[in-house]
Design an enzyme around this catalytic site. Structure first.
Site, PDB file in Angstrom:
ATOM      1  N   CYS A   1      -2.490  -2.618   7.639  1.00  0.00           N
ATOM      2  CA  CYS A   1      -2.049  -2.422   9.022  1.00  0.00           C
ATOM      3  C   CYS A   1      -2.241  -0.941   9.370  1.00  0.00           C
ATOM      4  O   CYS A   1      -2.631  -0.128   8.526  1.00  0.00           O
ATOM      5  CB  CYS A   1      -0.582  -2.832   9.183  1.00  0.00           C
ATOM      6  SG  CYS A   1       0.607  -1.672   8.476  1.00  0.00           S
TER       7      CYS A   1
ATOM      8  N   GLU B   1       0.825  -1.214   0.000  1.00  0.00           N
ATOM      9  CA  GLU B   1       0.000   0.000   0.000  1.00  0.00           C
ATOM     10  C   GLU B   1       0.859   1.264   0.000  1.00  0.00           C
ATOM     11  O   GLU B   1       0.581   2.224  -0.724  1.00  0.00           O
ATOM     12  CB  GLU B   1      -0.903   0.046   1.243  1.00  0.00           C
ATOM     13  CG  GLU B   1      -1.868  -1.114   1.392  1.00  0.00           C
ATOM     14  CD  GLU B   1      -1.311  -2.216   2.284  1.00  0.00           C
ATOM     15  OE1 GLU B   1      -0.152  -2.642   2.073  1.00  0.00           O
ATOM     16  OE2 GLU B   1      -2.043  -2.658   3.184  1.00  0.00           O
TER      17      GLU B   1
END
Lengths: 146, 146
Positions: free
Chosen positions: B80, B52
């Site tokens: 996360c 990401e």
């Protein structure tokens, strides 16, 4: 103290680049600075270019390891949730920060990243070191911009 | 679906590099992929090199802006806390993820980054898209390593 002075100097330099004045230093197991940098979000067109993330990337590149074992991170502002989780992922031993950040912080405020049972590694945390210097610098920066 | 298939292919390629198989794609306002990548933590010696973060950095560099206005992010695993906050900082419009991550996730689990009043920008979140494919890939990867 010495390392926070270095981080505050990085914050000052960030402000001259038009960045929110935040600086970070990573100290290796031998007590020497492994990485030292400030925010570069606007300069690099990179929303992840917070001082802490840049310092972690630089230190990990220097050590040729994604884990910063026995390293400490000094930063002039309480890390956001992104930086806090990066600190956890990097296995940083101790986090020392200056100003608390009730609006954007993710350590003592908001997401409180290290406080969850699913947090695999939480560093030792020391907040408020040379707090007034860092807070003053941030206040002046935002005052000048308004 | 098409973009998640692309992200799953990036995850597959990450596994062949010895990385935890996670892939991410960022789609621009015109519906085309702006960035597409997988985990490169071990390869780059960079603990922040989650799919990401790399995709956000690549898309922001392509747009020459730290803000990914009207962009959507597709990723094969629940982000996360680091990646969730990066998504918020980048002003991503919509987050679509495949597998839920009770152990390491920071969206629906743990730090729940978008759920705090201090979170300045929360994307629309869609979880569980093609979940079984992504979960199976992760399961096989960790099984082979044990």
């Amino acid at each position: 103290m010495e390392m926070m002075v270095l981080a505050l100097d990085e914050a000052r330099q960030a402000a001259t680049r038009g960045e929110v004045p935040v600086g970070a230093v990573i100290v290796g197991p031998d007590g020497r600075a492994l990485a030292s940098t400030g925010n570069r979000i606007e300069e690099l067109n990179d929303p992840t270019a917070h001082a802490e993330v840049l310092a972690i990337r630089e230190a990990a590149a220097n050590l040729q390891s994604p884990r910063l074992i026995d390293c400490d991170l000094y930063v002039t502002l309480e890390p956001c949730a992104m930086c806090a989780q990066a600190i956890s992922l990097a296995r940083v031993r101790r986090l020392v920060f200056a100003a608390y950040d009730p609006k954007g912080g993710g350590v003592e405020h908001g997401a409180r990243v290290f406080s969850h049972t699913t947090c695999h590694h939480a560093p030792e945390v020391v907040g408020g070191v040379m707090e007034s210097y860092a807070a003053q610098m941030l206040k002046q920066f935002f005052k000048a911009r308004r």
